[in-house]
Design a protein around this motif. Structure first.
Motif, PDB file in Angstrom:
ATOM      1  N   PHE A  16      -6.925  -5.618   0.679  1.00  0.00           N
ATOM      2  CA  PHE A  16      -7.869  -6.720   0.643  1.00  0.00           C
ATOM      3  C   PHE A  16      -7.177  -7.953   0.063  1.00  0.00           C
ATOM      4  N   PHE A  17      -7.773  -9.120   0.290  1.00  0.00           N
ATOM      5  CA  PHE A  17      -7.286 -10.327  -0.357  1.00  0.00           C
ATOM      6  C   PHE A  17      -7.484 -10.198  -1.865  1.00  0.00           C
ATOM      7  N   GLU A  18      -6.523 -10.712  -2.590  1.00  0.00           N
ATOM      8  CA  GLU A  18      -6.520 -10.611  -4.043  1.00  0.00           C
ATOM      9  C   GLU A  18      -5.966 -11.921  -4.602  1.00  0.00           C
ATOM     10  N   GLY A  19      -6.453 -12.320  -5.758  1.00  0.00           N
ATOM     11  CA  GLY A  19      -5.950 -13.514  -6.418  1.00  0.00           C
ATOM     12  C   GLY A  19      -5.592 -13.217  -7.855  1.00  0.00           C
ATOM     13  N   CYS A  20      -5.137 -14.249  -8.569  1.00  0.00           N
ATOM     14  CA  CYS A  20      -4.696 -14.045  -9.950  1.00  0.00           C
ATOM     15  C   CYS A  20      -4.861 -15.341 -10.720  1.00  0.00           C
ATOM     16  N   LEU A  21      -5.352 -15.249 -11.941  1.00  0.00           N
ATOM     17  CA  LEU A  21      -5.537 -16.435 -12.768  1.00  0.00           C
ATOM     18  C   LEU A  21      -4.210 -17.102 -13.109  1.00  0.00           C
ATOM     19  N   SER A  22      -3.108 -16.355 -13.032  1.00  0.00           N
ATOM     20  CA  SER A  22      -1.795 -16.927 -13.314  1.00  0.00           C
ATOM     21  C   SER A  22      -1.115 -17.479 -12.068  1.00  0.00           C
ATOM     22  N   VAL A  23      -1.758 -17.344 -10.925  1.00  0.00           N
ATOM     23  CA  VAL A  23      -1.268 -17.937  -9.676  1.00  0.00           C
ATOM     24  C   VAL A  23      -2.439 -18.694  -9.068  1.00  0.00           C
ATOM     25  N   ALA A  51      -3.672 -13.449  -1.465  1.00  0.00           N
ATOM     26  CA  ALA A  51      -2.882 -12.736  -0.464  1.00  0.00           C
ATOM     27  C   ALA A  51      -3.404 -11.311  -0.367  1.00  0.00           C
ATOM     28  N   VAL A  52      -3.127 -10.671   0.751  1.00  0.00           N
ATOM     29  CA  VAL A  52      -3.576  -9.296   0.968  1.00  0.00           C
ATOM     30  C   VAL A  52      -2.622  -8.332   0.271  1.00  0.00           C
ATOM     31  N   VAL A  53      -3.190  -7.444  -0.512  1.00  0.00           N
ATOM     32  CA  VAL A  53      -2.414  -6.447  -1.246  1.00  0.00           C
ATOM     33  C   VAL A  53      -2.956  -5.062  -0.917  1.00  0.00           C
ATOM     34  N   ALA A  54      -2.064  -4.169  -0.505  1.00  0.00           N
ATOM     35  CA  ALA A  54      -2.440  -2.767  -0.291  1.00  0.00           C
ATOM     36  C   ALA A  54      -2.235  -2.021  -1.602  1.00  0.00           C
ATOM     37  N   ARG A  55      -3.288  -1.406  -2.098  1.00  0.00           N
ATOM     38  CA  ARG A  55      -3.214  -0.670  -3.364  1.00  0.00           C
ATOM     39  C   ARG A  55      -3.798   0.725  -3.198  1.00  0.00           C
ATOM     40  N   HIS A  56      -3.521   1.565  -4.189  1.00  0.00           N
ATOM     41  CA  HIS A  56      -4.109   2.901  -4.202  1.00  0.00           C
ATOM     42  C   HIS A  56      -5.627   2.783  -4.229  1.00  0.00           C
ATOM     43  N   ALA A  57      -6.306   3.562  -3.409  1.00  0.00           N
ATOM     44  CA  ALA A  57      -7.759   3.515  -3.353  1.00  0.00           C
ATOM     45  C   ALA A  57      -8.405   4.179  -4.568  1.00  0.00           C
ATOM     46  N   GLU A  58      -7.654   5.049  -5.234  1.00  0.00           N
ATOM     47  CA  GLU A  58      -8.183   5.777  -6.387  1.00  0.00           C
ATOM     48  C   GLU A  58      -7.050   6.010  -7.381  1.00  0.00           C
ATOM     49  N   HIS A  63      -4.108  -4.079 -10.995  1.00  0.00           N
ATOM     50  CA  HIS A  63      -3.674  -5.478 -11.146  1.00  0.00           C
ATOM     51  C   HIS A  63      -3.369  -5.799 -12.607  1.00  0.00           C
ATOM     52  N   GLU A  64      -4.288  -5.440 -13.502  1.00  0.00           N
ATOM     53  CA  GLU A  64      -4.098  -5.785 -14.912  1.00  0.00           C
ATOM     54  C   GLU A  64      -2.990  -4.958 -15.552  1.00  0.00           C
ATOM     55  N   THR A  65      -2.900  -3.689 -15.213  1.00  0.00           N
ATOM     56  CA  THR A  65      -1.824  -2.864 -15.769  1.00  0.00           C
ATOM     57  C   THR A  65      -0.475  -3.339 -15.262  1.00  0.00           C
ATOM     58  N   ASP A  66      -0.411  -3.759 -14.000  1.00  0.00           N
ATOM     59  CA  ASP A  66       0.832  -4.321 -13.474  1.00  0.00           C
ATOM     60  C   ASP A  66       1.303  -5.507 -14.308  1.00  0.00           C
ATOM     61  N   HIS A  67       0.376  -6.355 -14.748  1.00  0.00           N
ATOM     62  CA  HIS A  67       0.760  -7.493 -15.585  1.00  0.00           C
ATOM     63  C   HIS A  67       1.537  -7.030 -16.814  1.00  0.00           C
ATOM     64  N   LEU A  68       1.166  -5.889 -17.352  1.00  0.00           N
ATOM     65  CA  LEU A  68       1.805  -5.399 -18.572  1.00  0.00           C
ATOM     66  C   LEU A  68       3.193  -4.843 -18.296  1.00  0.00           C
ATOM     67  N   ASP A  69       3.510  -4.647 -17.019  1.00  0.00           N
ATOM     68  CA  ASP A  69       4.845  -4.188 -16.618  1.00  0.00           C
ATOM     69  C   ASP A  69       5.699  -5.327 -16.070  1.00  0.00           C
ATOM     70  N   ASP A  89       4.168  -9.655  -5.859  1.00  0.00           N
ATOM     71  CA  ASP A  89       5.263  -8.708  -5.630  1.00  0.00           C
ATOM     72  C   ASP A  89       4.848  -7.594  -4.677  1.00  0.00           C
ATOM     73  N   ARG A  90       3.559  -7.319  -4.612  1.00  0.00           N
ATOM     74  CA  ARG A  90       3.049  -6.232  -3.774  1.00  0.00           C
ATOM     75  C   ARG A  90       2.339  -6.752  -2.523  1.00  0.00           C
ATOM     76  N   ALA A  91       2.249  -8.067  -2.371  1.00  0.00           N
ATOM     77  CA  ALA A  91       1.438  -8.662  -1.314  1.00  0.00           C
ATOM     78  C   ALA A  91       2.170  -8.707   0.027  1.00  0.00           C
ATOM     79  N   GLU A  92       1.379  -8.818   1.096  1.00  0.00           N
ATOM     80  CA  GLU A  92       1.903  -9.078   2.431  1.00  0.00           C
ATOM     81  C   GLU A  92       2.210 -10.573   2.518  1.00  0.00           C
ATOM     82  N   PRO A  93       3.494 -10.969   2.607  1.00  0.00           N
ATOM     83  CA  PRO A  93       3.835 -12.402   2.557  1.00  0.00           C
ATOM     84  C   PRO A  93       3.123 -13.247   3.605  1.00  0.00           C
ATOM     85  N   ARG A  94       2.939 -12.714   4.816  1.00  0.00           N
ATOM     86  CA  ARG A  94       2.326 -13.522   5.873  1.00  0.00           C
ATOM     87  C   ARG A  94       0.844 -13.785   5.633  1.00  0.00           C
TER      88      ARG A  94
END
Length: 214
Positions: free
Chosen positions: A122-129, A134-141, A168-174, A180-185
């Motif tokens: 799904f499309f996803e955004g970020c307060l730091s961007v 952009a569309v990000v494929a993530r684990h459903a569970e 998303h939030e845990t990734d920030h801590l890493d 980094d995980r988004a579909e560029p197009r």
């Protein structure tokens, strides 16, 4: 646990941040603090300062507004994040995206692992961007392990949109941004998403912009 004196500079910086009152400034992409793994929280702020910092994170997240905020996003390199989602979206979108209201919660030293192999994009955004999605494929569970602000253990399985927020939030801590995980197009301004890609799924965007969905 390290001696208290080792943590004095960090505690002092947090005190300085909080001294101004109101929402904290959000760090934008390009700042090194967003690209470094955060330090595990081991009591470095003390209970009273931690409570004040958590409240400031909550105030900042709500003011932005957002559904999650990690400590590095306000310049503090600690493995602490907050999330809350009132999920004010139409029922068809909520159903397809698995978006359900989430109460305010604090995650201290969170880690997650996938449950199963299903992925959702799904499309996803970020307060730091700001200004982009952009569309990000993530684990459903995912299974989340953490502590809350009182040190109580958290071991919970999240699905749908709540699972996306946790990742998303845990990734920030890493030191990982959603880009980094988004579909560029798929990268689109907020205005383009609102005008063209407001459907419950990004299928139309994938067809028009030329990228594949899982």
């Amino acid at each position: 646990m390290a001696p208290e004196s080792d943590h004095a500079p960090l505690a002092e910086r947090v005190e300085e941040l909080l001294a101004a009152g109101g929402p904290l400034p959000i760090v934008a992409a390009g700042r090194p603090v967003l690209r470094r793994p955060a330090e595990a929280y081991d009591g470095s702020l003390g209970p009273a300062l931690l409570a004040r910092f958590v409240e400031a994170l909550r105030l900042t997240m709500r003011a932005a507004p957002g559904v999650g905020l990690a400590a590095p996003q306000v310049g503090v390199e600690l493995r602490i994040a907050v999330l809350e989602d009132p999920a004010p979206v139409p029922e068809d979108i909520a159903t397809i995206r698995g978006r359900r209201p989430q109460p305010f919660r604090v995650l201290v030293n969170p880690v997650y692992e996938p449950v199963g192999t299903a992925r959702a994009a799904f499309f996803e955004g970020c307060l730091s961007v700001p200004g982009w999605q952009a569309v990000v494929a993530r684990h459903a569970e995912v299974r989340l392990r953490a502590e809350d602000e009182r040190g109580r253990p958290v071991d919970e399985v999240f699905t749908g949109w709540p699972a996306r927020i946790v990742q998303h939030e845990t990734d920030h801590l890493d030191g990982t941004l959603y880009l980094d995980r988004a579909e560029p197009r798929s990268l689109s301004t907020n205005e383009a998403v609102a005008a063209l890609w407001s459907q419950p799924t990004p299928a139309a965007a994938a067809a028009a912009l030329g990228f594949e969905l899982p």
